[in-house]
Design an enzyme around this catalytic site. Structure first.
Site, short mmCIF file in Angstrom:
data_model
loop_
_atom_site.label_atom_id
_atom_site.label_comp_id
_atom_site.label_asym_id
_atom_site.label_seq_id
_atom_site.Cartn_x
_atom_site.Cartn_y
_atom_site.Cartn_z
N THR A 165 -54.54 -7.02 -6.76
CA THR A 165 -54.27 -6.29 -5.53
C THR A 165 -52.79 -6.47 -5.21
OG1 THR A 165 -54.53 -8.04 -3.88
CG2 THR A 165 -56.57 -7.08 -4.77
N LEU B 276 -51.36 -0.14 -4.45
CA LEU B 276 -52.71 0.40 -4.47
C LEU B 276 -53.69 -0.77 -4.36
CD1 LEU B 276 -52.28 2.93 -7.40
CD2 LEU B 276 -52.30 3.46 -4.95
N SER B 277 -54.94 -0.47 -4.07
CA SER B 277 -55.88 -1.58 -3.92
C SER B 277 -55.99 -2.40 -5.19
CB SER B 277 -57.26 -1.07 -3.49
OG SER B 277 -57.77 -0.13 -4.38
N GLU B 278 -55.80 -1.77 -6.37
CA GLU B 278 -55.78 -2.53 -7.61
C GLU B 278 -54.85 -1.92 -8.65
OE1 GLU B 278 -58.55 -5.58 -6.67
OE2 GLU B 278 -58.87 -3.47 -6.23
N THR B 279 -54.22 -2.79 -9.40
CA THR B 279 -53.52 -2.43 -10.63
C THR B 279 -54.19 -3.19 -11.77
OG1 THR B 279 -51.39 -2.02 -9.54
CG2 THR B 279 -51.35 -2.50 -11.90
#
Length: 292
Positions: free
Chosen positions: A68, A46-49
């Protein structure tokens, strides 16, 4: 030894499931090695964790880090909104305010009622007034990365010099722009505030709300291929730049914004003069555990 770590996936800046920007949130009881957090973020893709760790004490405070699929970032809005939802709805439902300690300093989130009357969360974030970049060659490079798109003005963040924003003529131009991600990844520039050339990790487009988007004050899209994000669905941190810019341009401090990715997302923003307030809703889509 294999461990099961809790994992939530939350769609941020939306009231609809499978809209907005999905973020993974992992509450931790002890710190993980950086390499493991990076591997988990790459696995989530995903774009961020976001990784959270509770600070001891009575006040509701957490350390937060964002990754990212390719690297750690200094500031992330949608994953902070998603993390607040996890704190308020899963971990500490009695809380009304949480402080996240981050690489960008303390960030505050509290429960709020949105202008629509819906319940949401308001993020208290840094204010990042952009600078105009006077560089005809760079403007041409950005234009070429979008197939010859007319760029009316080129802005950059003075605190995050890797971040460029191109002003274009209208919302339809933002919505229909076709980026060449390889060309975007090749862009670099010399910041007004810096003496050295800077590799650009992000290029965004913005325009006033008009046409099919007259209900909002401004629109945007954001592309960060070098960070492992071809297009970010909704970018809270970008609005730390866009909010003071559009507040000054439109002569108002409270605005309604929309990011025109395929998933779309809406934000209620405010320029306080010293901070940026970003508000929105969230939807939980996954709850489970990751084995590491």
């Amino acid at each position: 030894m294999t461990r099961a770590l809790p994992l939530y996936q939350v769609d941020a800046f939306t009231a609809e499931r499978f809209r907005g920007n999905p973020a993974a949130v992992m509450p931790l009881t002890e710190a993980l090695p950086d390499a493991l957090m990076q591997a988990i973020a790459a696995e989530n893709n995903l774009s961020e964790t976001a990784f959270l760790q509770r600070r001891p004490g009575a006040s509701v405070e957490y350390d937060i880090r964002w990754f990212t699929p390719a690297l750690e970032v200094q500031l992330c809005g949608h994953a902070t909104l998603a993390s607040a939802a996890v704190v308020f709805e899963k971990l500490e439902p009695q809380a009304t305010r949480v402080t996240f300690h981050s690489l960008s300093g303390p960030l505050y989130v509290e429960k709020t009622t949105l202008p629509t009357g819906a319940q949401g969360y308001a993020l208290d974030f840094p204010r990042d007034v952009p600078e105009t970049v006077e560089d005809a060659a760079l403007l041409a490079q950005v234009s070429d990365a979008f197939g010859g798109l007319e760029v009316l003005d080129l802005l950059c963040s003075p605190t995050a010099a890797y971040r460029l924003v191109a002003l274009v003529k209208d919302a339809a131009t933002v919505a229909t722009a076709k980026p060449d991600l390889m060309k975007i990844a090749a862009i670099n520039h010399r910041s007004v505030s810096l003496t050295a050339a800077v590799d650009t990790d992000e290029v965004s487009l913005t325009a006033a709300g008009n046409g099919d988007h007259t209900d909002v004050d401004f629109v945007s899209r954001m592309f960060a291929p070098k960070a492992g994000i071809p297009e970010d669905p909704v970018t809270g941190s970008l609005h730390c730049i866009l909010t003071p810019y559009w507040a000054a341009r439109l002569g108002k401090t409270k605005l309604y914004a929309r990011q025109l990715s395929a998933r779309r997302g809406d934000l209620w923003v405010e320029d306080t003069g010293t901070r940026t307030i970003l508000a929105g809703q969230t939807v939980f889509v996954l709850e489970g555990a990751m084995l590491v």
